[in-house]
Design a protein around this motif. Structure first.
Motif, PDB file in Angstrom:
ATOM      1  N   ASN A 122       0.811  -1.231   0.000  1.00  9.80           N
ATOM      2  CA  ASN A 122       0.000   0.000   0.000  1.00  9.80           C
ATOM      3  C   ASN A 122       0.836   1.269   0.000  1.00  9.80           C
ATOM      4  O   ASN A 122       0.374   2.344   0.346  1.00  9.80           O
ATOM      5  CB  ASN A 122      -0.921   0.015   1.235  1.00  9.80           C
ATOM      6  CG  ASN A 122      -1.956  -1.089   1.160  1.00  9.80           C
ATOM      7  OD1 ASN A 122      -2.521  -1.317   0.094  1.00  9.80           O
ATOM      8  ND2 ASN A 122      -2.126  -1.820   2.254  1.00  9.80           N
ATOM      9  N   LEU A 123       2.130   1.171  -0.366  1.00  4.96           N
ATOM     10  CA  LEU A 123       3.003   2.348  -0.309  1.00  4.96           C
ATOM     11  C   LEU A 123       2.632   3.367  -1.390  1.00  4.96           C
ATOM     12  O   LEU A 123       2.875   4.558  -1.228  1.00  4.96           O
ATOM     13  CB  LEU A 123       4.476   1.930  -0.477  1.00  4.96           C
ATOM     14  CG  LEU A 123       5.103   1.172   0.707  1.00  4.96           C
ATOM     15  CD1 LEU A 123       6.564   0.824   0.407  1.00  4.96           C
ATOM     16  CD2 LEU A 123       5.026   2.008   1.981  1.00  4.96           C
ATOM     17  N   ASN A 124       2.088   2.893  -2.520  1.00  6.82           N
ATOM     18  CA  ASN A 124       1.725   3.790  -3.638  1.00  6.82           C
ATOM     19  C   ASN A 124       2.864   4.733  -4.009  1.00  6.82           C
ATOM     20  O   ASN A 124       2.656   5.953  -4.127  1.00  6.82           O
ATOM     21  CB  ASN A 124       0.494   4.646  -3.276  1.00  6.82           C
ATOM     22  CG  ASN A 124      -0.641   3.764  -2.776  1.00  6.82           C
ATOM     23  OD1 ASN A 124      -0.745   2.628  -3.236  1.00  6.82           O
ATOM     24  ND2 ASN A 124      -1.421   4.238  -1.816  1.00  6.82           N
ATOM     25  N   LEU A 125       4.048   4.201  -4.136  1.00  7.57           N
ATOM     26  CA  LEU A 125       5.180   5.056  -4.509  1.00  7.57           C
ATOM     27  C   LEU A 125       5.085   5.385  -5.998  1.00  7.57           C
ATOM     28  O   LEU A 125       4.542   4.614  -6.773  1.00  7.57           O
ATOM     29  CB  LEU A 125       6.493   4.320  -4.220  1.00  7.57           C
ATOM     30  CG  LEU A 125       6.757   4.005  -2.739  1.00  7.57           C
ATOM     31  CD1 LEU A 125       7.994   3.117  -2.597  1.00  7.57           C
ATOM     32  CD2 LEU A 125       6.921   5.290  -1.932  1.00  7.57           C
ATOM     33  N   SER A 126       5.647   6.544  -6.378  1.00  9.95           N
ATOM     34  CA  SER A 126       5.593   6.909  -7.811  1.00  9.95           C
ATOM     35  C   SER A 126       6.565   6.027  -8.587  1.00  9.95           C
ATOM     36  O   SER A 126       7.441   5.368  -7.998  1.00  9.95           O
ATOM     37  CB  SER A 126       6.011   8.382  -7.957  1.00  9.95           C
ATOM     38  OG  SER A 126       7.296   8.534  -7.359  1.00  9.95           O
ATOM     39  N   TYR A 127       6.392   6.023  -9.924  1.00 10.26           N
ATOM     40  CA  TYR A 127       7.255   5.233 -10.795  1.00 10.26           C
ATOM     41  C   TYR A 127       8.695   5.753 -10.622  1.00 10.26           C
ATOM     42  O   TYR A 127       8.925   6.963 -10.638  1.00 10.26           O
ATOM     43  CB  TYR A 127       6.794   5.430 -12.243  1.00 10.26           C
ATOM     44  CG  TYR A 127       7.514   4.570 -13.257  1.00 10.26           C
ATOM     45  CD1 TYR A 127       8.579   5.082 -14.003  1.00 10.26           C
ATOM     46  CD2 TYR A 127       7.136   3.241 -13.465  1.00 10.26           C
ATOM     47  CE1 TYR A 127       9.231   4.288 -14.939  1.00 10.26           C
ATOM     48  CE2 TYR A 127       7.783   2.442 -14.397  1.00 10.26           C
ATOM     49  CZ  TYR A 127       8.829   2.973 -15.128  1.00 10.26           C
ATOM     50  OH  TYR A 127       9.479   2.188 -16.039  1.00 10.26           O
ATOM     51  N   PRO A 128       9.672   4.861 -10.409  1.00  9.78           N
ATOM     52  CA  PRO A 128      11.042   5.324 -10.157  1.00  9.78           C
ATOM     53  C   PRO A 128      11.576   6.096 -11.365  1.00  9.78           C
ATOM     54  O   PRO A 128      11.807   5.476 -12.416  1.00  9.78           O
ATOM     55  CB  PRO A 128      11.820   4.039  -9.925  1.00  9.78           C
ATOM     56  CG  PRO A 128      10.830   2.944  -9.801  1.00  9.78           C
ATOM     57  CD  PRO A 128       9.572   3.402 -10.464  1.00  9.78           C
ATOM     58  N   LYS A 129      11.765   7.389 -11.237  1.00  6.99           N
ATOM     59  CA  LYS A 129      12.007   8.230 -12.420  1.00  6.99           C
ATOM     60  C   LYS A 129      13.266   7.861 -13.193  1.00  6.99           C
ATOM     61  O   LYS A 129      13.312   8.014 -14.407  1.00  6.99           O
ATOM     62  CB  LYS A 129      12.039   9.718 -12.041  1.00  6.99           C
ATOM     63  CG  LYS A 129      12.962  10.144 -10.910  1.00  6.99           C
ATOM     64  CD  LYS A 129      12.722  11.633 -10.620  1.00  6.99           C
ATOM     65  CE  LYS A 129      13.563  12.285  -9.520  1.00  6.99           C
ATOM     66  NZ  LYS A 129      14.416  11.494  -8.692  1.00  6.99           N
ATOM     67  N   MET A 130      14.265   7.263 -12.561  1.00  8.35           N
ATOM     68  CA  MET A 130      15.504   6.999 -13.315  1.00  8.35           C
ATOM     69  C   MET A 130      15.616   5.551 -13.775  1.00  8.35           C
ATOM     70  O   MET A 130      16.592   5.163 -14.401  1.00  8.35           O
ATOM     71  CB  MET A 130      16.708   7.330 -12.441  1.00  8.35           C
ATOM     72  CG  MET A 130      17.133   8.790 -12.537  1.00  8.35           C
ATOM     73  SD  MET A 130      18.902   8.974 -12.052  1.00  8.35           S
ATOM     74  CE  MET A 130      19.725   8.148 -13.426  1.00  8.35           C
ATOM     75  N   ILE A 131      14.598   4.747 -13.444  1.00 11.39           N
ATOM     76  CA  ILE A 131      14.763   3.303 -13.638  1.00 11.39           C
ATOM     77  C   ILE A 131      15.056   2.933 -15.094  1.00 11.39           C
ATOM     78  O   ILE A 131      15.878   2.064 -15.374  1.00 11.39           O
ATOM     79  CB  ILE A 131      13.517   2.534 -13.112  1.00 11.39           C
ATOM     80  CG1 ILE A 131      13.840   1.038 -12.953  1.00 11.39           C
ATOM     81  CG2 ILE A 131      12.282   2.755 -13.984  1.00 11.39           C
ATOM     82  CD1 ILE A 131      12.810   0.269 -12.131  1.00 11.39           C
ATOM     83  N   ASP A 132      14.465   3.626 -16.052  1.00  9.45           N
ATOM     84  CA  ASP A 132      14.628   3.231 -17.459  1.00  9.45           C
ATOM     85  C   ASP A 132      16.034   3.524 -17.980  1.00  9.45           C
ATOM     86  O   ASP A 132      16.470   2.946 -18.965  1.00  9.45           O
ATOM     87  CB  ASP A 132      13.573   3.935 -18.327  1.00  9.45           C
ATOM     88  CG  ASP A 132      12.167   3.514 -17.869  1.00  9.45           C
ATOM     89  OD1 ASP A 132      12.029   2.366 -17.414  1.00  9.45           O
ATOM     90  OD2 ASP A 132      11.250   4.350 -17.910  1.00  9.45           O
ATOM     91  N   VAL A 133      16.719   4.434 -17.323  1.00  5.82           N
ATOM     92  CA  VAL A 133      18.115   4.716 -17.710  1.00  5.82           C
ATOM     93  C   VAL A 133      19.050   3.889 -16.831  1.00  5.82           C
ATOM     94  O   VAL A 133      19.966   3.221 -17.298  1.00  5.82           O
ATOM     95  CB  VAL A 133      18.426   6.224 -17.495  1.00  5.82           C
ATOM     96  CG1 VAL A 133      19.919   6.474 -17.683  1.00  5.82           C
ATOM     97  CG2 VAL A 133      17.602   7.067 -18.453  1.00  5.82           C
ATOM     98  N   ALA A 134      18.766   3.902 -15.511  1.00  7.59           N
ATOM     99  CA  ALA A 134      19.716   3.327 -14.551  1.00  7.59           C
ATOM    100  C   ALA A 134      19.850   1.809 -14.705  1.00  7.59           C
ATOM    101  O   ALA A 134      20.966   1.286 -14.755  1.00  7.59           O
ATOM    102  CB  ALA A 134      19.274   3.673 -13.132  1.00  7.59           C
ATOM    103  N   VAL A 135      18.727   1.099 -14.799  1.00  8.19           N
ATOM    104  CA  VAL A 135      18.849  -0.366 -14.793  1.00  8.19           C
ATOM    105  C   VAL A 135      19.615  -0.876 -16.012  1.00  8.19           C
ATOM    106  O   VAL A 135      20.588  -1.609 -15.856  1.00  8.19           O
ATOM    107  CB  VAL A 135      17.464  -1.043 -14.642  1.00  8.19           C
ATOM    108  CG1 VAL A 135      17.587  -2.549 -14.859  1.00  8.19           C
ATOM    109  CG2 VAL A 135      16.913  -0.755 -13.254  1.00  8.19           C
ATOM    110  N   PRO A 136      19.248  -0.472 -17.242  1.00  7.55           N
ATOM    111  CA  PRO A 136      20.040  -0.965 -18.393  1.00  7.55           C
ATOM    112  C   PRO A 136      21.526  -0.632 -18.236  1.00  7.55           C
ATOM    113  O   PRO A 136      22.388  -1.478 -18.467  1.00  7.55           O
ATOM    114  CB  PRO A 136      19.434  -0.234 -19.587  1.00  7.55           C
ATOM    115  CG  PRO A 136      18.075   0.200 -19.133  1.00  7.55           C
ATOM    116  CD  PRO A 136      18.174   0.432 -17.663  1.00  7.55           C
ATOM    117  N   ALA A 137      21.825   0.584 -17.778  1.00  4.94           N
ATOM    118  CA  ALA A 137      23.241   0.995 -17.632  1.00  4.94           C
ATOM    119  C   ALA A 137      23.907   0.154 -16.545  1.00  4.94           C
ATOM    120  O   ALA A 137      25.017  -0.353 -16.722  1.00  4.94           O
ATOM    121  CB  ALA A 137      23.318   2.475 -17.260  1.00  4.94           C
TER     122      ALA A 137
END
Lengths: 255, 255
Positions: free
Chosen positions: A226-241
């Motif tokens: 139930n944390l309802n955290l926002s979408y991690p803003k850097m995830i699309d850059v950070a994870v692939p890198a």
């Protein structure tokens, strides 16, 4: 920040906690300064602060051996790849379970040594599948009190989110209670992030005051869902890198 | 953040470094946890983080005795007044030379004790006329290595500005070289601010690598007079408030 913990015999730990302000990430520098080479390692270096860390390492006369990650971060690009390009010979290190590229892959129970000081690898999946916690060794010749670098598994009065990167609140709860809360109560807890200005806690303190992990498992799982955290803003850059040590091999197309 | 330094006899220091993000201010919590009351003090508390600090003090079972300042800050409002309203019995403490209001006024050479642990007051004017540095005591029963809370006199690889609040670069240079650089080389330096993600340094490190204070005095004075720093944006609010412990007695007209 911290003191050089005094240990009774040969090894002498130099320890520095370093902060990267944009992603609120802690990078940890450890070295055995009683060893002639002053061998050192960095835990969770950030690409933006690599030059700062290298300058400090140079000023202190340390020899950087390992650039390690507690897991594949989603909120910043790791500095391990950059460190390797700037200091040939440095080895990037991450858990095998992370599935990420690196020079050395760690399994639970492995030990990473710098001089006479060593870190023990404990699997603490839950925030991500590949999360590990690095714990300083047991014994009079190792730093006292012990230190646990928990990544995002345990944060000070909190814990990492479990809704991304094969996260699982059930698994995180088990990891923390079996691998971290079983350490001596005075073990220092050094997380990968802090957003409230805290810098360190202890196992005893989190076992008493952590608002999530002190609950029973079912309550914990309800809280986490139930944390309802926002979408991690850097995830699309950070994870692939970060799957390639933060651009260790520059991918043909960034993202 | 840091470890509880282990000392050979009775006193046992609990130490926490706490960060306030907007003004990049460090607040320091020290307590003697071997004493039945666990007496504690705060150095340079910030009004915005008073509730955080009080919650931690409560969770750790400490008894806050003193809320101290290293000087009259110009970049944040002190939390000492708020702490007094929320915890009657807490004494606000500052140097006599600061000219500020407080419960207790310190002079050079004074000692402030919590249990068996004490801080020694050293006058280190230059950033402001009233600046002091608090240094943990000498002796086997005191924390080892020693710790120096330098306020803005010495920052990690820098120093406070000397163009406001009766600042003087000549005086700052003398203060640092006579009162701080004469301490043992392994003395830990804990500043009131850091903007680069550092948290601690040592006397030896700053004597070797501080880009300003390692110069001769004339060069230092030239550096300080050419900094061209912008007008301190909070000074018109912070200084009047901090002369009265951050609204200890609510002034009739805020500013």
């Amino acid at each position: 920040g911290s003191s050089s913990s005094f240990s009774s015999s040969s090894s002498k730990l130099l320890f520095r906690q370093l902060f990267e302000n944009e992603s609120s990430t802690f990078t940890y520098l450890l070295a055995d300064v009683s060893h002639p080479d002053k061998p050192a390692l960095l835990i969770d270096p950030v690409d933006k602060t690599v030059d700062r860390d290298l300058k400090l390492i140079d000023e202190l006369g340390l020899k950087l051996i390992y650039a390690m990650n507690t897991h594949v971060h989603a909120d910043h690009v790791t500095g391990t790849g950059l460190l390797k390009t700037k200091l040939p010979g440095v080895k990037s290190v991450i858990s095998k379970a992370s599935g990420s590229k690196a020079d050395l892959f760690l399994e639970p129970g492995d030990k990473v040594s710098i001089g006479d000081i060593y870190l023990e690898v404990r699997a603490t999946p839950g925030h991500t599948a590949g999360c590990v916690t690095y714990v300083t060794g047991e014994g009079a010749d190792q730093p006292q009190p012990r230190m646990a670098f928990t990544g995002d598994a345990v944060l000070i009065r909190g814990c990492g989110r479990t809704d991304f990167q094969e996260g699982s609140s059930d698994q995180l709860y088990e990891s923390v209670h079996s691998q971290i809360f079983t350490l001596p109560k005075d073990t220092l807890i050094y997380p990968a992030h802090d957003y409230k200005g805290f810098e360190v806690s202890t196992v005893g303190e989190e076992m008493q005051h952590n608002p999530r992990l002190t609950k029973d498992k079912e309550t914990f799982k309800t809280i986490m869902s139930n944390l309802n955290l926002s979408y991690p803003k850097m995830i699309d850059v950070a994870v692939p890198a970060n799957m390639v040590c933060g651009l260790q091999d520059v991918p043909s197309q960034a993202n």
